[in-house]
Design an enzyme around this catalytic site. Structure first.
Site, mmCIF file in Angstrom:
data_model
loop_
_atom_site.group_PDB
_atom_site.id
_atom_site.type_symbol
_atom_site.label_atom_id
_atom_site.label_comp_id
_atom_site.label_asym_id
_atom_site.label_seq_id
_atom_site.Cartn_x
_atom_site.Cartn_y
_atom_site.Cartn_z
ATOM 1 N N HIS A 108 11.697 6.744 9.538
ATOM 2 C CA HIS A 108 11.396 7.747 8.509
ATOM 3 C C HIS A 108 12.670 8.040 7.731
ATOM 4 O O HIS A 108 13.752 8.060 8.285
ATOM 5 C CB HIS A 108 10.895 9.044 9.163
ATOM 6 C CG HIS A 108 10.142 9.912 8.225
ATOM 7 N ND1 HIS A 108 10.765 10.766 7.360
ATOM 8 C CD2 HIS A 108 8.821 10.027 7.994
ATOM 9 C CE1 HIS A 108 9.846 11.394 6.641
ATOM 10 N NE2 HIS A 108 8.659 10.973 6.994
ATOM 11 N N HIS A 122 4.455 3.657 3.029
ATOM 12 C CA HIS A 122 4.131 5.095 2.928
ATOM 13 C C HIS A 122 2.806 5.350 3.648
ATOM 14 O O HIS A 122 2.696 5.034 4.828
ATOM 15 C CB HIS A 122 4.125 5.478 1.441
ATOM 16 C CG HIS A 122 4.065 6.947 1.134
ATOM 17 N ND1 HIS A 122 4.201 7.945 2.057
ATOM 18 C CD2 HIS A 122 3.881 7.589 -0.067
ATOM 19 C CE1 HIS A 122 4.111 9.124 1.462
ATOM 20 N NE2 HIS A 122 3.912 8.948 0.183
ATOM 21 N N ASP A 170 2.189 8.042 11.147
ATOM 22 C CA ASP A 170 1.201 6.960 11.031
ATOM 23 C C ASP A 170 1.013 6.166 12.321
ATOM 24 O O ASP A 170 0.117 5.332 12.399
ATOM 25 C CB ASP A 170 1.628 6.018 9.898
ATOM 26 C CG ASP A 170 1.524 6.710 8.557
ATOM 27 O OD1 ASP A 170 2.553 6.854 7.876
ATOM 28 O OD2 ASP A 170 0.405 7.157 8.218
#
Ligand code: SDX
Length: 427
Positions: free
Chosen positions: A306, A266, A362
């Site tokens: 994702h 995450h 990210d």
């Protein structure tokens, strides 16, 4: 028979059932009427990691994963990143509308009213060893912060909740910056109400280092916080709602959400991306062999993939634009070349295309943070600073949703039916 319904036949019994469709979906509890014997509990839907389960109805954030769309309260993320500010976006997420100038000024002054930690928090922060991971410290100190505001347990009070929403938005960055200074052996820098939200945050981190306080870097930080502000029912938002559902105070709920964000699958992925680029791949020449190890499932391509986006994460797209602006000031990050090459090779290989693996939020954020002089272990802390308003918006929406109550999923039991205790000597 209403057209907005499913007709289900249970072939075990030949019985038929009408299941109402609401907004194109079904309330799972309607399945409970499907039984073979009347004394059964009734049918449930089994959905590990909730891949096809809506836990709530929400109007905060909309994601279209196939088309790479992200909107906060209907406004496209690209327009907000371009034109708005973190505090204006926070107000939008929490209250549902872009604030008037008067309302925004009031919100900013309410945040500034709480722009300092309660006395006693500084010694708690300094009690952690300097080499503690900043996310472990953040999770602990957010929970500790709540002990200074016991009245925050009164979550039935809108006025009390608003005060604690403002306190958390104001004080989470202070917790982050205080520990950062402590970890570097530097003097604590007190919050400064004469500065904007992101200016104050960077000043608490880097006061005196004018290069890192460049106005364009302040703007870039504000944009990064906006891009991280909310993302509908992700893992940490679900934990925020779940913890809040037992009527825990908002500090305990935000601490729990931050704990969920900490994981490398995450929010911890931004730190893991830098580790992957700098310690595992190291050079452009090593990319093919690393991607081979990924395809052999010996490693994950951190910053890729994702649960919802099966196309390019719109935030990653925008972060690439923000990165260019930051690198003009800071000088480019040598790892950027590896990241860009890794992206172009991965996006051309069938293994990744077949699995819809694209860069997510990210993949580039860590490169920007590192170029701004932020140490890798702090990356997820910055994600948490940006996401705090989103967690609070989800929490507030949950509290006002009459359809909701304490979260308590069922299970499909697969253990022993019954057995008697065996004394030790006979085992
Ligand atoms: C965030 O949910 C949110 O909205 C989160 C977030 C937010 O703003 O709150 O967007 C922030 O958490 C972004 C994600 C950051 N995490 C990472 O970058 C870690 C690396 N990514 C993976 O761990 C993974 O992609 C997840 C966890 C993000 C999503 O995993 P899913 O949806 O459960 O997908 P999966 O594990 O079922 O994978 C499907 C296939 C598998 O291969 P097969 O079994 O079909 O052969 O894709 C493969 C997986 O092995 N796969 C990857 C991969 N991600 C999925 N293979 C290599 N590298 C990857 N990163």
């Amino acid at each position: 028979m209403s057209k907005d319904s499913l007709s289900i036949t249970d072939n075990r019994t030949g019985k038929s059932y009408e299941i109402d469709i609401d907004d194109g979906n079904i309330r799972a509890k309607q399945l409970r009427q499907i039984k073979v014997n009347d004394d059964e509990f009734g049918m449930m839907s089994y959905d590990p990691s909730y891949e096809n389960t809506a836990s709530c109805k929400s109007s905060v954030t909309y994601i279209d994963g196939d088309n790479g769309i992200l909107r906060y309260r209907g406004y496209p993320i690209e327009q907000l990143a371009e034109n708005s500010s973190q505090l204006e976006v926070s107000k939008l997420l929490i209250d549902g509308e872009l604030p008037s100038k008067t309302d925004l000024d009031k919100f900013i002054s309410d945040i500034k009213e709480f722009n300092e930690l309660p006395s006693g928090m500084e010694s708690i922060i300094k009690s952690f060893p300097k080499d503690s991971h900043p996310m472990g410290v953040l999770v602990s100190t957010i929970a500790a912060l709540g002990t200074f505001y016991p009245e925050s347990k009164n979550i039935q009070s809108e006025e009390e909740n608003y005060k604690n929403i403002c306190r958390l938005i104001a004080q989470v960055p202070i917790l982050a910056a205080y520990f950062y200074r402590h970890s570097q052996g530097l003097e604590i820098v007190q919050p400064d109400n004469s500065l904007s939200y992101s200016q104050n945050f960077l000043n608490m981190l880097f006061k005196g280092d004018d290069k890192k306080l460049n106005p364009d870097l302040v703007d870039a930080m504000d944009t990064l916080l906006i891009l991280h502000a909310d993302h509908e029912q992700n893992c940490s938002a679900s934990v925020m709602r779940g913890t809040g559902s037992s009527e825990s105070d908002p500090y305990s709920s935000v601490a729990a959400a931050a704990a969920a964000l900490y994981g490398p699958l995450h929010g911890g992925a931004n730190e893991a991306v830098l580790e992957m680029l700098s310690k595992e791949i190291k050079t452009v020449e090593n990319i093919p062999s690393f991607l081979e190890s990924v395809q052999k499932k010996e490693a994950l391509l951190m910053g890729f993939g994702h649960r919802v986006y099966k196309s390019y994460d719109p935030r990653a797209k925008y972060l690439k634009i923000a990165a260019d602006k930051v690198f003009e000031i800071t000088g480019t990050n040598p790892l950027l070349d590896i990241a860009l090459k890794l992206e172009s090779i991965a996006l051309s290989e069938d293994y990744f295309k077949a699995r819809n693996l694209y860069p997510n939020v990210d993949f580039y954020s860590g490169l920007i943070y590192e170029s701004m002089g932020i140490p890798t272990p702090m990356f997820t802390v910055l994600f948490a600073v940006g996401r705090t308003p989103g967690w609070l918006a989800q929490w507030k929406e949950f509290l006002n949703d009459k359809d909701q109550k304490i979260a308590r999923p069922r299970q499909v039991y697969t253990g022993y039916d019954y057995r008697d205790y065996l004394p030790l000597e006979s085992r």
